[in-house]
Design an enzyme around this catalytic site. Structure first.
Site, PDB file in Angstrom:
ATOM      1  N   ILE A  30       0.811  -1.222   0.000  1.00  0.00           N
ATOM      2  CA  ILE A  30       0.000   0.000   0.000  1.00  0.00           C
ATOM      3  C   ILE A  30       0.842   1.267   0.000  1.00  0.00           C
ATOM      4  O   ILE A  30       0.313   2.369  -0.161  1.00  0.00           O
ATOM      5  CB  ILE A  30      -1.003   0.030   1.174  1.00  0.00           C
ATOM      6  CG1 ILE A  30      -0.291  -0.020   2.516  1.00  0.00           C
ATOM      7  CG2 ILE A  30      -2.017  -1.091   1.034  1.00  0.00           C
ATOM      8  CD1 ILE A  30      -1.196   0.287   3.700  1.00  0.00           C
ATOM      9  N   GLU A  89       9.976  -4.048   9.298  1.00  0.00           N
ATOM     10  CA  GLU A  89       8.841  -3.190   9.610  1.00  0.00           C
ATOM     11  C   GLU A  89       7.585  -3.968  10.004  1.00  0.00           C
ATOM     12  O   GLU A  89       6.716  -3.428  10.674  1.00  0.00           O
ATOM     13  CB  GLU A  89       8.542  -2.223   8.458  1.00  0.00           C
ATOM     14  CG  GLU A  89       8.130  -2.889   7.149  1.00  0.00           C
ATOM     15  CD  GLU A  89       9.265  -3.478   6.332  1.00  0.00           C
ATOM     16  OE1 GLU A  89       8.952  -4.144   5.339  1.00  0.00           O
ATOM     17  OE2 GLU A  89      10.450  -3.303   6.657  1.00  0.00           O
ATOM     18  N   HIS A  94       8.378 -11.645   4.698  1.00  0.00           N
ATOM     19  CA  HIS A  94       7.785 -11.215   3.434  1.00  0.00           C
ATOM     20  C   HIS A  94       8.873 -10.849   2.437  1.00  0.00           C
ATOM     21  O   HIS A  94       9.945 -10.378   2.804  1.00  0.00           O
ATOM     22  CB  HIS A  94       6.797 -10.063   3.617  1.00  0.00           C
ATOM     23  CG  HIS A  94       7.347  -8.849   4.297  1.00  0.00           C
ATOM     24  ND1 HIS A  94       7.604  -8.802   5.652  1.00  0.00           N
ATOM     25  CD2 HIS A  94       7.674  -7.633   3.814  1.00  0.00           C
ATOM     26  CE1 HIS A  94       8.055  -7.596   5.973  1.00  0.00           C
ATOM     27  NE2 HIS A  94       8.120  -6.874   4.867  1.00  0.00           N
TER      28      HIS A  94
END
Length: 134
Positions: A30, A89, A94
């Site tokens: 995003i 983060e 990921h």
């Protein structure tokens, strides 16, 4: 406690899904570095460090990310799809897949793109269609 990425993969938090199978999930970042910037995660393992994953999960994640990267390269005009694993983060392993024109496009310090919902929707659909035709 489930991570934000586990909640995304479970459908509890909306995302711009581009690919999914039983064990892995890929969705648009995003706060993208480039149009098509995609995150690839294991659904059932929440460890925050990729090298802590068991071998089967690690190899499956990398294989799935490869398929998504191929679809991404077909859907988004770019010279190459870059790969980064930072994982600092969000405490959930990921892989970042980023369409690149230059090596500098993979600089996480640069300002992120601000895309509209229509842009996200269109990009996700393009990648998803490319993935489904692999």
């Amino acid at each position: 406690m489930a991570t934000i990425f586990s909640k995304i993969a479970a459908g509890e938090i909306p995302s711009w899904k581009v690919a999914e199978n039983e064990d892995y999930y890929a969705f648009l970042d995003i706060a993208p570095l480039a149009k098509g910037h995609t995150l690839v995660i294991p659904k059932h393992v929440e460890d925050d460090y990729i090298f802590h994953l068991d071998e089967k999960t690690y190899l499956g994640l990398v294989s799935f990310a490869r398929e998504v990267a191929i679809a991404l390269g077909k859907a988004i005009p770019c010279k190459r799809v870059g790969v980064a694993v930072l994982g600092m983060e969000v405490p959930h392993t990921h892989i970042h897949l980023v369409p690149l024109q230059t090596e500098g496009d993979l600089d996480f310090r640069k300002e992120k793109l601000h895309l509209s919902e229509d842009e996200f929707r269109s990009i996700a659909e393009s990648i998803r269609c490319a993935y489904e035709t692999l």
